[in-house]
Design an enzyme around this catalytic site. Structure first.
Site, PDB file in Angstrom:
ATOM      1  N   CYS A   1       0.974  -1.140   0.080  1.00  0.00           N
ATOM      2  CA  CYS A   1       0.054   0.289  -0.328  1.00  0.00           C
ATOM      3  C   CYS A   1       0.476   1.635   0.209  1.00  0.00           C
ATOM      4  CB  CYS A   1      -0.837  -0.029   1.010  1.00  0.00           C
ATOM      5  SG  CYS A   1      -1.581  -1.990   1.799  1.00  0.00           S
TER       6      CYS A   1
ATOM      7  N   ARG B   1       7.398 -10.621   5.108  1.00  0.00           N
ATOM      8  CA  ARG B   1       6.446 -10.740   6.749  1.00  0.00           C
ATOM      9  C   ARG B   1       7.174 -11.604   7.633  1.00  0.00           C
ATOM     10  NH1 ARG B   1       0.181  -9.848   5.339  1.00  0.00           N
ATOM     11  NH2 ARG B   1       0.462  -8.594   4.106  1.00  0.00           N
TER      12      ARG B   1
ATOM     13  N   GLN C   1       1.417 -11.111  -3.695  1.00  0.00           N
ATOM     14  CA  GLN C   1       0.699 -10.661  -3.987  1.00  0.00           C
ATOM     15  C   GLN C   1      -0.541 -10.365  -5.526  1.00  0.00           C
ATOM     16  OE1 GLN C   1       0.091  -7.826  -0.706  1.00  0.00           O
ATOM     17  NE2 GLN C   1      -1.109  -9.514   0.992  1.00  0.00           N
TER      18      GLN C   1
ATOM     19  N   ASP D   1      -2.391  -7.867  -5.917  1.00  0.00           N
ATOM     20  CA  ASP D   1      -2.888  -6.304  -4.870  1.00  0.00           C
ATOM     21  C   ASP D   1      -3.469  -5.739  -6.313  1.00  0.00           C
ATOM     22  OD1 ASP D   1      -3.664  -5.522  -2.464  1.00  0.00           O
ATOM     23  OD2 ASP D   1      -1.063  -5.485  -1.503  1.00  0.00           O
TER      24      ASP D   1
ATOM     25  N   HIS E   1      -4.660  -1.320  -5.062  1.00  0.00           N
ATOM     26  CA  HIS E   1      -5.089  -0.130  -3.880  1.00  0.00           C
ATOM     27  C   HIS E   1      -5.960   1.060  -5.467  1.00  0.00           C
ATOM     28  CE1 HIS E   1      -1.823  -1.321  -2.230  1.00  0.00           C
ATOM     29  NE2 HIS E   1      -2.657  -1.688  -1.061  1.00  0.00           N
TER      30      HIS E   1
ATOM     31  N   LYS F   1     -12.929  -5.096   7.396  1.00  0.00           N
ATOM     32  CA  LYS F   1     -12.187  -5.761   6.489  1.00  0.00           C
ATOM     33  C   LYS F   1     -13.085  -6.885   6.052  1.00  0.00           C
ATOM     34  CE  LYS F   1      -9.012  -8.699   8.710  1.00  0.00           C
ATOM     35  NZ  LYS F   1      -7.451  -9.639   8.813  1.00  0.00           N
TER      36      LYS F   1
ATOM     37  N   HIS G   1      -8.455  -1.917  -0.440  1.00  0.00           N
ATOM     38  CA  HIS G   1      -6.973  -2.551  -0.585  1.00  0.00           C
ATOM     39  C   HIS G   1      -7.919  -4.014  -1.294  1.00  0.00           C
ATOM     40  CE1 HIS G   1      -4.306   0.128   2.167  1.00  0.00           C
ATOM     41  NE2 HIS G   1      -5.926   0.409   2.355  1.00  0.00           N
TER      42      HIS G   1
END
Ligand SMILES: [Zn+2]
Ligand SMILES: [Zn+2]
Length: 615
Positions: free
Chosen positions: A294, A323, A341, A343, A345, A429, A475
């Site tokens: 992000c 992570r 990911q 991903d 946004h 979420k 997200h």
């Protein structure tokens, strides 16, 4: 597995009492912990005078059957809490004593959070309710079935170690797991799923299909994708690119590390530090491997001014993140330290948020349809605003965001549940809970509505009024990470990927040396066929080893290749191919052009079923 019905839960809970009563009859000195229900049955944590083994389960089960047949009633009664404590002390039930004392001194919430709300009392209570089943008395709030005869089908399946109240410093108890269902068909289906799950362990399948490798030199939780795995990633990325293009996303690409200041600004160093890798120091500045994509995307948003006309802006990237996970938690591709990911946004105005959120939800449904994932639901995680220190307290904004999400979920017509706790620190979420073909449930993709980041990053746009306004950030990562998603798909398909996802789609097997030239020509034709895949043509290889035909076929089956082309005299003569599918079906003498047409259609439509030899 979708949430169970209340009556099934009552039966499972009652079955846990039956288990305890059976154990009490066999081991009167056993000490009992807690025994909550699970999604397919129940468990009970028990401290046996001498640890028992799996071999003892049959005997316990027989005792349960025996007690069930006695038509025992669940008799409820209330005692003053001190009397209950005395009784449990007198029977050596030290764990029940501990729970009762907690209940007496701290009220039910303290106990409930420890043991899953199994006790009947509010703070400052003087009495507790207990239930007697045969000889066994347990502390419980109920409700139960009327008598043991109402407990239908059950089976004890395993034993595991479990620390008392989940604390590694406390004594270790033995947790006995049982299944409990309303009929034997359902029980047997679940037993089949459990057996199948052992065979379908994604780590085993991945090894058989050569998907990834691990290396001590690289580090724990950092998988190396082998060519077969990398092809599956490419296909998934191609699918995502096509869908995202239709939905108006724009691709971006960003680095995997960033300066400390970025993560102060994003809040990760305040709220998420324990999940991050330690910093790297370069020229007196600290850099962190990113735990999320992000902040990088926000910096792209900030790289130029935006007017209301440009919104929504949808930036997508298959982004690598890192992570920290404790080494004990790492599991194959399912739990890793580095992952990539799916991903994106979405930066939008408040009035666009519901529509955009809904579109993201429907994109999940679209992917699941393509991949043949039939059972899923959304779980909305709400903040527990009373007890958290982790959430930023802006009750009005939280409420607005929750309403937008709820509206979008309702408009999507997809099933959902709501749960307290577990919200991200920057907003509520949704997790999509998806179930594999063998009933294992996974939370793999997440959708979040973020109303706080705009302030932290000054993410604004110039409105029609010429003023600056804050934006919402959505997200979303419908295909989760490659690592977890491919692990899921391995289990879901039992390694039998649909043809479009298969690393090798066709294996050519010439019957003898004299057919090799023809086989080469076929191979070339297939490789050059116009197929909509990231590589262009079909993915074909050839087995012209000297081994026996049966062995070659067996090998291709173990590799779970969708199509084998067996080429001999007749095929050369007729300029055709004979096909053997991985499910054993045989199709003789198909013209090569027809084979190419059909397999192209199968791949192009991302069909879940074979289209060659289909009736
Ligand atoms: Zn009970
Ligand atoms: Zn994000």
């Amino acid at each position: 597995m979708n949430p169970s019905s209340p009556s099934l839960e009552i039966m499972r809970h009652s079955c846990a009492h039956l288990l305890a009563a059976a154990i009490y009859a066999l081991w009167p000195r056993a000490r009992f912990g807690v025994g909550p229900i699970t999604k397919d049955g129940f468990y009970y944590d028990i401290d046996f005078p001498k640890p028992i083994g799996e071999g003892d389960l049959a005997q316990i089960e027989l005792k349960m059957i025996d007690l069930k047949a006695k038509h025992l009633q669940f008799e409820r009664f209330e005692w003053p809490i001190e009397r209950a404590i005395e009784y449990m002390k007198g029977h050596g039930q030290i764990y029940k004593v501990e729970l009762l004392e907690l209940l007496r001194d701290k009220g039910s919430t303290a106990v409930a959070s420890e043991v899953g709300e199994d006790f009947n009392a509010s703070a400052g209570i003087s009495h507790v309710s207990l239930y007697r089943l045969g000889e066994f008395i347990d502390l419980c709030k109920g409700p139960h079935v009327e008598s043991t005869l109402a407990i239908k089908e059950f089976k004890l399946i395993s034993i595991a170690g479990a620390y008392w109240r989940g604390d590694a410093k406390s004594p270790q108890l033995q947790r006995i797991y049982g299944l409990c269902f309303e009929n034997s068909e359902k029980l047997n289906e679940r037993l089949w799923q459990i057996e199948e799950a052992k065979k379908r362990d994604h780590r085993k399948l991945a090894q058989q299909l050569q998907i990834y490798a691990m290396s001590d030199e690289i580090g724990r939780g950092l998988p190396l994708w082998l060519p077969h795995g990398a092809i599956i990633r490419q296909e998934l990325e191609q699918l995502a690119r096509e869908q995202e293009h239709k939905d108006g996303y724009l691709p971006v690409s960003t680095p995997v590390i960033a300066k400390e200041s970025l993560y102060h600004r994003s809040g990760h160093l305040q709220y998420y530090k324990e999940d991050m890798y330690a910093p790297i120091e370069i020229e007196d500045e600290k850099y962190y491997l990113r735990p999320m994509n992000c902040p990088h995307h926000h910096e792209i948003y900030l790289s130029q001014p935006h007017s209301y006309r440009e919104l929504p802006l949808r930036l997508s990237e298959y982004g690598h993140v890192y992570r920290y996970e404790a080494s004990g938690a790492l599991t194959g591709l399912m739990r890793t330290r580095g992952f990539c990911q799916n991903d994106a946004h979405i930066y939008c105005r408040y009035d666009q948020a519901k529509e955009e959120f809904l579109r993201a939800l429907l994109l999940h449904a679209k992917y699941y349809e393509i991949l043949g994932i039939k059972n899923y639901y959304m779980r909305l995680s709400l903040p527990d605003l009373q007890k958290n220190d982790k959430y930023i307290s802006e009750p009005k904004k939280w409420a607005d965001a929750i309403n937008i999400i709820r509206d979008a979920m309702q408009a999507s017509n997809l099933p959902f549940v709501e749960e307290k706790g577990e919200a991200a620190f920057y907003g509520p979420k949704i997790d999509f809970m998806i179930e594999s073909a063998i009933g294992q449930e996974y939370a793999i993709s997440t959708n979040q509505l973020d109303f706080l980041t705009s302030e932290r990053f000054n993410l604004n746009y110039i409105g029609e009024d010429g003023q600056s306004h804050p934006i919402y950030v959505i997200h979303r990562a419908p295909l989760g990470s490659h690592e977890r998603f491919v692990a899921f798909l391995l289990e879901h398909y039992n390694g039998n990927f649909p043809t479009w996802l298969c690393p090798v789609q066709v294996r050519i097997i010439p019957i003898s040396n004299k057919h090799v030239d023809y086989a080469q020509a076929i191979k070339l034709a297939l490789c050059q066929a116009k197929i909509p895949s990231p590589m262009g043509g079909l993915r074909v290889d050839m087995d012209d080893s000297d081994e026996r035909m049966q062995k070659k076929i067996l090998r291709a089956q173990q590799e779970k290749l969708p199509y084998m082309l067996i080429l001999g005299d007749k095929e050369v003569e007729k300029n055709s191919v004979s096909i053997r599918r991985r499910d054993g079906a045989v199709i003789n003498h198909l013209a090569i052009d027809e084979f190419i047409d059909k397999i192209s259609e199968e791949i192009k439509s991302r069909s879940l079923e074979p289209m060659i030899g289909a009736i």
